[in-house]
Design a protein around this motif. Structure first.
Motif, PDB file in Angstrom:
ATOM      1  N   GLU A 254      -5.404 -25.457  -8.645  1.00 53.92           N
ATOM      2  CA  GLU A 254      -5.396 -25.720  -7.208  1.00 53.92           C
ATOM      3  C   GLU A 254      -5.427 -27.226  -6.975  1.00 53.92           C
ATOM      4  O   GLU A 254      -6.012 -27.979  -7.751  1.00 53.92           O
ATOM      5  CB  GLU A 254      -6.598 -25.041  -6.549  1.00 53.92           C
ATOM      6  CG  GLU A 254      -6.440 -24.904  -5.062  1.00 53.92           C
ATOM      7  CD  GLU A 254      -7.481 -23.981  -4.439  1.00 53.92           C
ATOM      8  OE1 GLU A 254      -7.810 -24.231  -3.265  1.00 53.92           O
ATOM      9  OE2 GLU A 254      -7.945 -23.056  -5.109  1.00 53.92           O
TER      10      GLU A 254
ATOM     11  N   ARG B 186      -5.653 -31.005  -0.570  1.00 51.65           N
ATOM     12  CA  ARG B 186      -4.621 -31.435   0.379  1.00 51.65           C
ATOM     13  C   ARG B 186      -4.398 -32.951   0.325  1.00 51.65           C
ATOM     14  O   ARG B 186      -3.260 -33.419   0.318  1.00 51.65           O
ATOM     15  CB  ARG B 186      -4.995 -30.991   1.790  1.00 51.65           C
ATOM     16  CG  ARG B 186      -3.928 -31.290   2.807  1.00 51.65           C
ATOM     17  CD  ARG B 186      -4.311 -30.750   4.187  1.00 51.65           C
ATOM     18  NE  ARG B 186      -3.200 -30.837   5.077  1.00 51.65           N
ATOM     19  CZ  ARG B 186      -2.269 -29.904   5.234  1.00 51.65           C
ATOM     20  NH1 ARG B 186      -2.348 -28.798   4.539  1.00 51.65           N
ATOM     21  NH2 ARG B 186      -1.278 -30.071   6.075  1.00 51.65           N
TER      22      ARG B 186
ATOM     23  N   ARG C  92       2.630 -24.029  -1.672  1.00 53.14           N
ATOM     24  CA  ARG C  92       1.650 -24.051  -0.581  1.00 53.14           C
ATOM     25  C   ARG C  92       1.691 -22.676   0.075  1.00 53.14           C
ATOM     26  O   ARG C  92       2.766 -22.193   0.469  1.00 53.14           O
ATOM     27  CB  ARG C  92       1.974 -25.125   0.455  1.00 53.14           C
ATOM     28  CG  ARG C  92       0.911 -25.201   1.560  1.00 53.14           C
ATOM     29  CD  ARG C  92       1.208 -26.247   2.611  1.00 53.14           C
ATOM     30  NE  ARG C  92       2.448 -25.906   3.300  1.00 53.14           N
ATOM     31  CZ  ARG C  92       3.462 -26.741   3.469  1.00 53.14           C
ATOM     32  NH1 ARG C  92       3.415 -27.959   2.997  1.00 53.14           N
ATOM     33  NH2 ARG C  92       4.543 -26.350   4.114  1.00 53.14           N
TER      34      ARG C  92
ATOM     35  N   THR D 103      -0.028 -20.287   3.086  1.00 55.21           N
ATOM     36  CA  THR D 103      -0.853 -20.309   4.290  1.00 55.21           C
ATOM     37  C   THR D 103      -0.921 -18.906   4.879  1.00 55.21           C
ATOM     38  O   THR D 103       0.042 -18.446   5.497  1.00 55.21           O
ATOM     39  CB  THR D 103      -0.270 -21.278   5.340  1.00 55.21           C
ATOM     40  OG1 THR D 103      -0.008 -22.534   4.716  1.00 55.21           O
ATOM     41  CG2 THR D 103      -1.224 -21.474   6.499  1.00 55.21           C
TER      42      THR D 103
ATOM     43  N   ARG E  73      -4.232 -16.207   9.147  1.00 51.17           N
ATOM     44  CA  ARG E  73      -5.465 -16.698   9.772  1.00 51.17           C
ATOM     45  C   ARG E  73      -6.302 -17.464   8.740  1.00 51.17           C
ATOM     46  O   ARG E  73      -7.463 -17.184   8.546  1.00 51.17           O
ATOM     47  CB  ARG E  73      -6.281 -15.535  10.317  1.00 51.17           C
ATOM     48  CG  ARG E  73      -5.632 -14.849  11.491  1.00 51.17           C
ATOM     49  CD  ARG E  73      -6.475 -13.692  11.908  1.00 51.17           C
ATOM     50  NE  ARG E  73      -6.601 -12.764  10.790  1.00 51.17           N
ATOM     51  CZ  ARG E  73      -6.332 -11.480  10.841  1.00 51.17           C
ATOM     52  NH1 ARG E  73      -5.944 -10.950  11.950  1.00 51.17           N
ATOM     53  NH2 ARG E  73      -6.464 -10.722   9.783  1.00 51.17           N
ATOM     54  N   GLY E  74      -5.693 -18.400   8.082  1.00 49.27           N
ATOM     55  CA  GLY E  74      -6.430 -19.117   7.055  1.00 49.27           C
ATOM     56  C   GLY E  74      -5.902 -20.513   6.848  1.00 49.27           C
ATOM     57  O   GLY E  74      -4.907 -20.927   7.434  1.00 49.27           O
ATOM     58  N   ARG E  75      -6.576 -21.217   5.979  1.00 51.38           N
ATOM     59  CA  ARG E  75      -6.151 -22.578   5.667  1.00 51.38           C
ATOM     60  C   ARG E  75      -5.115 -22.537   4.548  1.00 51.38           C
ATOM     61  O   ARG E  75      -5.081 -21.600   3.758  1.00 51.38           O
ATOM     62  CB  ARG E  75      -7.345 -23.432   5.267  1.00 51.38           C
ATOM     63  CG  ARG E  75      -7.981 -23.016   3.968  1.00 51.38           C
ATOM     64  CD  ARG E  75      -9.055 -24.004   3.518  1.00 51.38           C
ATOM     65  NE  ARG E  75      -9.566 -23.638   2.222  1.00 51.38           N
ATOM     66  CZ  ARG E  75      -9.007 -23.954   1.066  1.00 51.38           C
ATOM     67  NH1 ARG E  75      -7.900 -24.655   1.048  1.00 51.38           N
ATOM     68  NH2 ARG E  75      -9.539 -23.586  -0.080  1.00 51.38           N
ATOM     69  N   ALA E  76      -4.326 -23.583   4.474  1.00 49.38           N
ATOM     70  CA  ALA E  76      -3.300 -23.674   3.433  1.00 49.38           C
ATOM     71  C   ALA E  76      -3.967 -23.914   2.085  1.00 49.38           C
ATOM     72  O   ALA E  76      -4.904 -24.698   1.971  1.00 49.38           O
ATOM     73  CB  ALA E  76      -2.333 -24.803   3.747  1.00 49.38           C
ATOM     74  N   VAL E  77      -3.474 -23.208   1.077  1.00 46.30           N
ATOM     75  CA  VAL E  77      -3.934 -23.396  -0.294  1.00 46.30           C
ATOM     76  C   VAL E  77      -2.745 -23.941  -1.073  1.00 46.30           C
ATOM     77  O   VAL E  77      -1.639 -23.401  -0.999  1.00 46.30           O
ATOM     78  CB  VAL E  77      -4.421 -22.064  -0.910  1.00 46.30           C
ATOM     79  CG1 VAL E  77      -4.922 -22.286  -2.325  1.00 46.30           C
ATOM     80  CG2 VAL E  77      -5.508 -21.434  -0.046  1.00 46.30           C
TER      81      VAL E  77
ATOM     82  N   ARG F 296      -7.261 -13.697   1.340  1.00 43.21           N
ATOM     83  CA  ARG F 296      -7.536 -14.487   0.129  1.00 43.21           C
ATOM     84  C   ARG F 296      -6.234 -14.682  -0.643  1.00 43.21           C
ATOM     85  O   ARG F 296      -5.461 -13.742  -0.821  1.00 43.21           O
ATOM     86  CB  ARG F 296      -8.565 -13.784  -0.748  1.00 43.21           C
ATOM     87  CG  ARG F 296      -9.941 -13.718  -0.126  1.00 43.21           C
ATOM     88  CD  ARG F 296     -10.984 -13.202  -1.100  1.00 43.21           C
ATOM     89  NE  ARG F 296     -10.457 -12.220  -2.029  1.00 43.21           N
ATOM     90  CZ  ARG F 296     -10.801 -10.942  -2.058  1.00 43.21           C
ATOM     91  NH1 ARG F 296     -11.679 -10.487  -1.209  1.00 43.21           N
ATOM     92  NH2 ARG F 296     -10.274 -10.124  -2.930  1.00 43.21           N
TER      93      ARG F 296
END
Length: 164
Positions: free
Chosen positions: A66, A69, A125, A127, A130-134, A152
């Motif tokens: 991972e 950002r 990337r 996204t 309803r979540g943040r970008a990983v 998840r």
């Protein structure tokens, strides 16, 4: 005595009507049984294929590294290959993608979720809706599989090139 509505006006005998009815039932019953049996075997084969696909696509592997950002923005240009699938936004640097929904073909299988395979993305990337970008740094020439379930994100390395 009744007359038929055909041109000859010949009487229809009671025994002939019964014989036609019996012949119709005797012909239709085996055809119906064969059709229902065929449909049931197709449904069973489809369920087995879905289970095999689910097993292949959710097989464990080493986790993708991972990337934070800030580190991504400092080291990489923006990703140009962007697409949405199943309410999830995916972006990659290179390679090809192949996605499918898993989980809805089994009775009581629960909510369907997306699984995507990438041939050689270098950077991914993901996204969720309803979540943040990983962000994952897969590396050049490495294939990866991404599973997004219940918000998840999971990424596993699957080997060099190709789909596994």
């Amino acid at each position: 005595m009744r007359r038929s509505s055909d041109y000859g006006g010949q009487p229809i005998r009671r025994g002939a009507r019964l014989a036609f009815a019996v012949a119709g039932v005797c012909t239709a019953t085996p055809l119906l049984a064969v059709t229902v049996g065929h449909e049931m075997s197709l449904a069973a084969a489809e369920r087995a294929q879905a289970r095999a696909l689910t097993g292949a696509l959710t097989r464990p592997g080493p986790a993708c590294p991972e990337l934070a950002r800030a580190e991504f923005e400092a080291r990489h240009r923006p990703l140009k290959n962007v697409f949405d699938y199943g309410g999830v936004a995916f972006a990659r640097r290179f390679g090809h993608a192949d996605c499918t929904m898993i989980g809805r073909s089994e009775p009581g299988g629960g909510e369907a979720y997306p699984v995507c395979r990438f041939t050689a993305p270098a950077v991914l990337r993901v996204t969720p809706d309803r979540g943040r970008a990983v962000i994952f740094e897969v590396g050049v020439g490495r294939a990866a599989r991404v599973i997004v379930r219940d918000g998840r994100v999971r990424c596993v390395l699957t080997g060099p090139f190709g789909f596994s």
